[in-house]
Design an enzyme around this catalytic site. Structure first.
Site, PDB file in Angstrom:
ATOM      1  N   HIS A  12       0.843  -1.205   0.000  1.00  0.00           N
ATOM      2  CA  HIS A  12       0.000   0.000   0.000  1.00  0.00           C
ATOM      3  C   HIS A  12       0.876   1.253   0.000  1.00  0.00           C
ATOM      4  CE1 HIS A  12      -3.843   2.030   1.042  1.00  0.00           C
ATOM      5  NE2 HIS A  12      -3.090   2.850   1.752  1.00  0.00           N
ATOM      6  N   ASP A  26       0.897   5.465   0.075  1.00  0.00           N
ATOM      7  CA  ASP A  26       0.130   6.664   0.402  1.00  0.00           C
ATOM      8  C   ASP A  26       0.743   7.888  -0.267  1.00  0.00           C
ATOM      9  OD1 ASP A  26      -1.922   5.630   2.062  1.00  0.00           O
ATOM     10  OD2 ASP A  26      -0.489   5.401   3.702  1.00  0.00           O
ATOM     11  N   ASP A  70      -7.789   1.491   6.595  1.00  0.00           N
ATOM     12  CA  ASP A  70      -6.438   2.066   6.592  1.00  0.00           C
ATOM     13  C   ASP A  70      -6.249   2.962   7.810  1.00  0.00           C
ATOM     14  OD1 ASP A  70      -3.987   3.120   5.848  1.00  0.00           O
ATOM     15  OD2 ASP A  70      -4.723   4.110   4.036  1.00  0.00           O
TER      16      ASP A  70
HETATM   17 ZN    ZN Z   1      -3.484   4.682   2.686  1.00  0.00          ZN
END
Ligand code: ZN
Length: 207
Positions: free
Chosen positions: A24, A26, A166
């Site tokens: 993941h 960001d 998340d």
């Molecule tokens: Zn995230």
């Protein structure tokens, strides 16, 4: 966001060798959220060594401007914020047209009921369980109710849509989130700040 940026390859290889399903990423622009993380060159660098799909979470304004760049950088899933998209349906179609999975993200204050008319078009809904912008924040308890309400919508609408959460994921919150109906959990600091990240990932998945 929680990995060692001076040693990204080492952390990517750890993830390749772990039970993690996805990686993941960001992306923050300093406008939609009060912080800046990294951009396309870093996604490309991760993609070069990653043997797992890249789950790219854009915390930026006007994400529709960067669909092609996100695809070219190597993303499998592209998630955009509901709060950042005036024409969300169009943006979702653009993401799919590039051959990526399309995700829609909700900030903690945004109700899941707003997704009723988009739920059958998206591959995933990402619920923020902290206010986005920084790693290592405390989990917002109301998230459990949101997962339950979203699961109800997904089942009622017969949507082929994953529920991802998340922020603040640890052993305790992970178990409760799975019990509520979450399919995908994002964990950062809890894994990378531990002495044995691979063991933490295994326990999160199998515990
Ligand atoms: Zn995230």
């Amino acid at each position: 966001m929680s990995a060692d940026f001076a040693n990204l390859r080492k952390d990517i290889e750890m993830l390749n060798d772990s039970d993690a399903d996805w990686i993941h990423l960001d992306i923050m622009d300093g406008v939609f959220v009060p912080n800046i993380s990294f951009g396309f060159p870093v996604i490309e660098a991760v993609a070069k060594y990653a043997q797992k799909p890249l789950d790219v979470h854009l915390m930026i304004v006007e994400p529709q401007k960067f669909v092609k760049e996100v695809k070219a950088a190597g993303a499998y899933m592209m998630s955009v914020h509901y709060e950042a998209c005036t024409h969300l349906h169009r943006t979702v179609q653009q993401i799919k047209a590039e051959g990526m999975k399309a995700g829609v993200t909700l900030n903690p204050h945004t109700p899941v009921s707003l997704l009723e008319d988009i739920i059958n078009d998206v591959d995933m809904v990402l619920l923020m369980s902290v206010n986005p912008g920084f790693a290592g924040q405390k989990f917002i308890e109301n998230t459990y109710k949101k997962v339950l309400r979203l699961k109800e919508i997904v089942l009622r609408r017969k949507a082929d849509c994953l529920i991802e959460v998340d922020g603040g994921v640890n052993y305790d919150t992970a178990k409760k989130l799975f019990d509520c109906g979450a399919d995908v959990l994002v964990s950062g600091n809890f894994i990378f700040n531990s002495n044995d990240p691979k063991e933490v990932i295994s326990r999160l998945k199998n515990g």
